[in-house]
Scaffold this active site. Structure first.
Site, PDB file in Angstrom:
ATOM      1  N   ILE A  49     -17.876  30.096   0.021  1.00  0.00           N
ATOM      2  CA  ILE A  49     -17.260  30.828  -1.156  1.00  0.00           C
ATOM      3  C   ILE A  49     -16.926  29.973  -2.463  1.00  0.00           C
ATOM      4  O   ILE A  49     -17.185  30.457  -3.529  1.00  0.00           O
ATOM      5  CB  ILE A  49     -15.973  31.422  -0.983  1.00  0.00           C
ATOM      6  CG1 ILE A  49     -16.058  32.259   0.700  1.00  0.00           C
ATOM      7  CG2 ILE A  49     -15.202  32.332  -1.817  1.00  0.00           C
ATOM      8  CD1 ILE A  49     -17.089  33.433   0.688  1.00  0.00           C
ATOM      9  N   GLY A  50     -16.538  28.854  -2.078  1.00  0.00           N
ATOM     10  CA  GLY A  50     -16.393  27.865  -3.503  1.00  0.00           C
ATOM     11  C   GLY A  50     -14.986  28.044  -4.105  1.00  0.00           C
ATOM     12  O   GLY A  50     -14.812  27.926  -5.160  1.00  0.00           O
ATOM     13  N   LEU A  51     -14.093  28.715  -3.038  1.00  0.00           N
ATOM     14  CA  LEU A  51     -12.488  28.603  -3.605  1.00  0.00           C
ATOM     15  C   LEU A  51     -12.323  29.470  -4.688  1.00  0.00           C
ATOM     16  O   LEU A  51     -11.652  29.280  -5.743  1.00  0.00           O
ATOM     17  CB  LEU A  51     -12.007  27.434  -3.816  1.00  0.00           C
ATOM     18  CG  LEU A  51     -11.714  26.529  -2.447  1.00  0.00           C
ATOM     19  CD1 LEU A  51     -11.734  24.946  -2.817  1.00  0.00           C
ATOM     20  CD2 LEU A  51     -10.600  27.224  -1.604  1.00  0.00           C
ATOM     21  N   ILE A  89      -6.834  21.878  11.407  1.00  0.00           N
ATOM     22  CA  ILE A  89      -8.226  21.273  10.616  1.00  0.00           C
ATOM     23  C   ILE A  89      -8.583  22.460   9.738  1.00  0.00           C
ATOM     24  O   ILE A  89      -8.404  23.607   9.949  1.00  0.00           O
ATOM     25  CB  ILE A  89      -9.341  20.812  11.760  1.00  0.00           C
ATOM     26  CG1 ILE A  89      -9.929  21.899  12.394  1.00  0.00           C
ATOM     27  CG2 ILE A  89      -8.765  19.590  12.340  1.00  0.00           C
ATOM     28  CD1 ILE A  89     -11.081  21.368  13.149  1.00  0.00           C
ATOM     29  N   CYS A  99     -11.519  19.778  -1.198  1.00  0.00           N
ATOM     30  CA  CYS A  99     -12.014  20.075  -2.568  1.00  0.00           C
ATOM     31  C   CYS A  99     -12.871  18.822  -2.671  1.00  0.00           C
ATOM     32  O   CYS A  99     -12.602  17.749  -2.575  1.00  0.00           O
ATOM     33  CB  CYS A  99     -10.918  20.639  -3.415  1.00  0.00           C
ATOM     34  SG  CYS A  99      -9.987  21.677  -3.101  1.00  0.00           S
ATOM     35  N   GLY A 148      -7.002  32.366  11.414  1.00  0.00           N
ATOM     36  CA  GLY A 148      -7.998  32.451  10.292  1.00  0.00           C
ATOM     37  C   GLY A 148      -9.089  33.507  10.527  1.00  0.00           C
ATOM     38  O   GLY A 148      -9.018  34.617  10.064  1.00  0.00           O
ATOM     39  N   THR A 149     -10.296  33.015  10.910  1.00  0.00           N
ATOM     40  CA  THR A 149     -11.301  33.646  11.014  1.00  0.00           C
ATOM     41  C   THR A 149     -11.302  34.912  11.761  1.00  0.00           C
ATOM     42  O   THR A 149     -11.977  36.005  11.629  1.00  0.00           O
ATOM     43  CB  THR A 149     -12.619  32.597  11.528  1.00  0.00           C
ATOM     44  OG1 THR A 149     -12.807  31.766  10.798  1.00  0.00           O
ATOM     45  CG2 THR A 149     -14.026  33.673  11.712  1.00  0.00           C
TER      46      THR A 149
END
Length: 300
Positions: free
Chosen positions: A70-72, A189, A128, A263-264
């Site tokens: 996604i690239g944040l 993690i 990042c 999360g997922t």
């Protein structure tokens, strides 16, 4: 039965949290999940200015998980503070803001901006890419981890969680570096770097070529790393990586995590966090466990 946990002086009603980037800031999930029942909502990454993210396609399914690049993407800290914090303050849950940046200065600007906002903790995403180091993630070099932790702590009024990358040779080195830098809590993690190729199109499944692998496939690695870190440092740990059921969550707690992030699993099952919480409660009742902290690191 007591599910309360205390991390760096912040008391959570239970150890079940959302993993950053999988729950937005809670609004879209609030139709399915009573946010009042969660220990905390950990928000999507927030940067000092708006980030557009990576080109598409940026999500791909894999066996036992998914990859994302996604690239944040996020609207920046100003919009976040005006829009998302007031929404979350409506609920009786703790607010943990995930912070991202491309330089140390970026991180510090966000941390300083949030210093007087009504949020409980900050989770620093050191996966990042560090622009000044040619794109290597901050979290892949123990010297960088210690340095950025020290710098962020200068500006922080809330306790700091350092989110560790698994894309290292020895995660205990970066954990010790974060501890030396003054971190209050560790979370681990983050995703593992992976790649998928579409054999029919003969091209990468993600425009970014590589992406972060998450989901059930990474859980055994995550549990092992939590166990290693729990035995290497004295800081409390939020464990994550492939948690979909209460049994998954309990593995992390038995390995040494004081809390867990789901999360997922939220993408496939928006009720996952509540199911994990209710499963924990049933397990404790069944096994006559009075305090959740009795289970933390119980497996040696």
């Amino acid at each position: 039965m007591n599910l309360k946990v205390n991390l760096a002086g912040v008391e959570f009603q239970n150890p079940v949290m959302t993993a950053s980037g999988t729950f937005g800031s809670g609004e879209e999930y609030s139709e399915f999940v009573d946010l009042n029942r969660l220990g905390a909502v950990i928000t999507k990454g927030v940067s000092n200015v708006a980030w557009a993210g990576n080109p598409t396609p940026r999500i791909a399914e894999t066996n036992g998980g998914m990859m994302n690049a996604i690239g944040l993407q996020n609207p920046g800290v100003e919009i976040f503070a005006k829009r998302d914090i007031p929404f979350l303050k409506k609920f009786d849950t703790k607010i943990i803001v995930n912070v991202c940046g491309k330089t140390t200065k970026d991180y510090c600007e966000v941390v300083e901006r949030l210093a007087d906002e009504p949020v409980d903790m900050l989770e620093i995403n050191i996966s990042c890419p560090n622009v000044k180091e040619g794109g290597i993630a901050f979290g892949q070099n123990s010297n960088s981890v210690e340095a950025i932790t020290k710098e962020v702590k200068k500006y922080a009024k809330q306790p700091i969680i350092m989110k560790l990358s698994p894309n290292v040779t020895d995660i205990t080195e970066t954990a010790r570096a974060a501890e030396a830098g003054g971190a209050d809590v560790l979370s681990l993690i983050n995703t593992l770097t992976g790649m998928k190729i579409d054999v029919n199109k003969r091209c990468f499944a993600l425009a970014n070529k590589t992406g972060g692998l998450s989901g059930p496939a990474i859980k055994p690695i995550a549990v092992r790393m939590v166990y290693q870190v729990a035995n290497a440092v004295k800081l409390p740990i939020i464990g994550m990586g492939g948690i979909a059921t209460y049994e998954d969550a309990l593995e992390f707690i038995l390995a040494g995590a004081s809390a867990v992030s789901v999360g997922t699993a939220n993408f496939a099952n928006p009720y996952a966090t509540i199911e994990v919480l209710e499963g924990m409660q049933s397990y404790m009742k069944q096994h006559s466990i009075q305090e959740i902290k009795e289970l933390v690191g119980a497996v040696k």
